[in-house]
Design a protein around this motif. Structure first.
Motif, mmCIF file in Angstrom:
data_model
loop_
_atom_site.group_PDB
_atom_site.id
_atom_site.type_symbol
_atom_site.label_atom_id
_atom_site.label_comp_id
_atom_site.label_asym_id
_atom_site.label_seq_id
_atom_site.Cartn_x
_atom_site.Cartn_y
_atom_site.Cartn_z
ATOM 1 N N LEU A 11 0.624 -1.105 0.099
ATOM 2 C CA LEU A 11 -0.112 0.056 -0.032
ATOM 3 C C LEU A 11 1.040 1.003 0.132
ATOM 4 C CD1 LEU A 11 -0.564 1.704 2.748
ATOM 5 C CD2 LEU A 11 -0.769 -0.536 3.485
ATOM 6 N N GLU A 12 2.434 1.698 0.099
ATOM 7 C CA GLU A 12 3.373 2.274 0.249
ATOM 8 C C GLU A 12 4.151 2.529 -0.888
ATOM 9 O OE1 GLU A 12 2.556 4.114 2.256
ATOM 10 O OE2 GLU A 12 2.097 3.598 4.272
ATOM 11 N N CYS A 13 4.342 1.969 -0.791
ATOM 12 C CA CYS A 13 5.465 1.788 -2.310
ATOM 13 C C CYS A 13 5.212 1.006 -3.432
ATOM 14 C CB CYS A 13 6.682 1.274 -1.919
ATOM 15 S SG CYS A 13 7.096 -0.473 -1.838
ATOM 16 N N ASP A 14 3.634 0.379 -3.566
ATOM 17 C CA ASP A 14 3.633 -0.867 -4.857
ATOM 18 C C ASP A 14 4.380 -1.675 -4.652
ATOM 19 O OD1 ASP A 14 0.781 1.028 -4.937
ATOM 20 O OD2 ASP A 14 1.876 2.659 -6.514
ATOM 21 N N GLN A 20 6.304 -13.054 -1.193
ATOM 22 C CA GLN A 20 7.185 -12.345 -0.536
ATOM 23 C C GLN A 20 6.007 -12.150 0.622
ATOM 24 O OE1 GLN A 20 9.890 -10.856 -1.174
ATOM 25 N NE2 GLN A 20 9.184 -11.611 -3.447
ATOM 26 N N ARG A 21 7.082 -12.219 2.167
ATOM 27 C CA ARG A 21 6.758 -12.317 3.473
ATOM 28 C C ARG A 21 5.951 -10.588 3.071
ATOM 29 N NH1 ARG A 21 10.345 -12.602 8.050
ATOM 30 N NH2 ARG A 21 8.231 -12.565 8.762
ATOM 31 N N TYR A 22 4.530 -10.158 3.820
ATOM 32 C CA TYR A 22 4.415 -8.793 4.299
ATOM 33 C C TYR A 22 2.844 -8.496 5.447
ATOM 34 C CZ TYR A 22 -0.338 -11.480 2.852
ATOM 35 O OH TYR A 22 -1.157 -12.193 2.710
ATOM 36 N N ARG A 28 -5.004 -3.553 4.479
ATOM 37 C CA ARG A 28 -4.369 -3.423 2.887
ATOM 38 C C ARG A 28 -3.043 -4.106 3.576
ATOM 39 N NH1 ARG A 28 -5.306 0.637 -0.337
ATOM 40 N NH2 ARG A 28 -3.652 -0.056 -1.931
ATOM 41 N N PRO A 29 -2.393 -4.853 2.147
ATOM 42 C CA PRO A 29 -1.230 -5.182 2.424
ATOM 43 C C PRO A 29 -0.346 -4.385 2.967
ATOM 44 C CG PRO A 29 -1.654 -6.275 -0.066
ATOM 45 C CD PRO A 29 -2.831 -5.076 0.850
ATOM 46 N N CYS A 30 1.052 -4.516 3.396
ATOM 47 C CA CYS A 30 1.861 -3.393 3.481
ATOM 48 C C CYS A 30 3.805 -4.900 3.195
ATOM 49 C CB CYS A 30 2.420 -2.783 5.006
ATOM 50 S SG CYS A 30 3.130 -1.582 4.568
ATOM 51 N N CYS A 31 4.796 -4.337 2.918
ATOM 52 C CA CYS A 31 6.233 -5.049 2.773
ATOM 53 C C CYS A 31 6.339 -4.771 3.929
ATOM 54 C CB CYS A 31 6.940 -4.615 1.610
ATOM 55 S SG CYS A 31 7.279 -2.529 1.884
ATOM 56 N N CYS A 32 6.820 -5.847 4.549
ATOM 57 C CA CYS A 32 7.819 -5.415 5.653
ATOM 58 C C CYS A 32 8.997 -4.332 5.622
ATOM 59 C CB CYS A 32 8.072 -6.732 6.241
ATOM 60 S SG CYS A 32 6.903 -8.053 5.908
ATOM 61 N N SER A 33 9.818 -3.934 4.592
ATOM 62 C CA SER A 33 10.408 -2.923 4.737
ATOM 63 C C SER A 33 9.563 -1.631 5.088
ATOM 64 C CB SER A 33 10.787 -3.065 3.250
ATOM 65 O OG SER A 33 12.072 -1.583 3.253
ATOM 66 N N CYS A 34 8.572 -1.675 4.281
ATOM 67 C CA CYS A 34 7.066 -0.266 4.368
ATOM 68 C C CYS A 34 6.635 -0.323 5.652
ATOM 69 C CB CYS A 34 6.329 0.182 3.488
ATOM 70 S SG CYS A 34 7.376 0.548 1.847
ATOM 71 N N PHE A 35 6.854 -1.785 6.328
ATOM 72 C CA PHE A 35 5.259 -1.385 7.687
ATOM 73 C C PHE A 35 7.200 -1.310 8.653
ATOM 74 C CE2 PHE A 35 4.843 -3.785 11.096
ATOM 75 C CZ PHE A 35 3.606 -3.187 11.935
ATOM 76 N N LEU A 38 7.422 2.626 8.175
ATOM 77 C CA LEU A 38 6.816 3.369 8.586
ATOM 78 C C LEU A 38 5.893 2.891 10.329
ATOM 79 C CD1 LEU A 38 5.867 3.346 4.981
ATOM 80 C CD2 LEU A 38 6.690 5.666 6.257
ATOM 81 N N TYR A 39 5.665 2.251 10.513
ATOM 82 C CA TYR A 39 4.041 1.493 11.575
ATOM 83 C C TYR A 39 5.012 0.791 12.625
ATOM 84 C CZ TYR A 39 1.590 2.951 7.257
ATOM 85 O OH TYR A 39 0.806 3.498 6.590
ATOM 86 N N ALA A 40 6.181 0.447 12.577
ATOM 87 C CA ALA A 40 6.236 -0.368 13.699
ATOM 88 C C ALA A 40 6.850 0.191 14.689
ATOM 89 C CB ALA A 40 8.061 -1.449 13.316
ATOM 90 N N GLU A 41 7.115 -0.232 15.965
ATOM 91 C CA GLU A 41 7.008 -0.032 17.179
ATOM 92 C C GLU A 41 8.131 -0.280 17.828
ATOM 93 O OE1 GLU A 41 4.199 0.006 20.663
ATOM 94 O OE2 GLU A 41 2.841 -1.045 19.022
#
Length: 52
Positions: A11-14, A20-22, A28-35, A38-41
């Motif tokens: 959803l962030e980088c297309d 792949q892992r997501y 919506r799916p988000c790749c692990c790198s973007c997650f 941008l979102y991980a604690e």
């Protein structure tokens, strides 16, 4: 939700996510790198990402 393989992208980088892992974010799916970026604690003690 369902997607055609070519539409199953981060959803962030297309980035195409087929095979792949997501992580799901807001339905919506988000790749692990973007997650992670941008979102991980972060751990309050060491500052590292939680879940690594």
């Amino acid at each position: 939700m369902r997607w055609h393989t070519e539409h199953f992208c981060c959803l962030e980088c297309d980035l195409p996510l087929g095979g792949q892992r997501y992580v799901m974010k807001g339905g919506r799916p988000c790749c692990c790198s973007c997650f992670e970026s941008l979102y991980a604690e972060l751990c309050q003690a060491c500052g590292e990402l939680i879940g690594r």
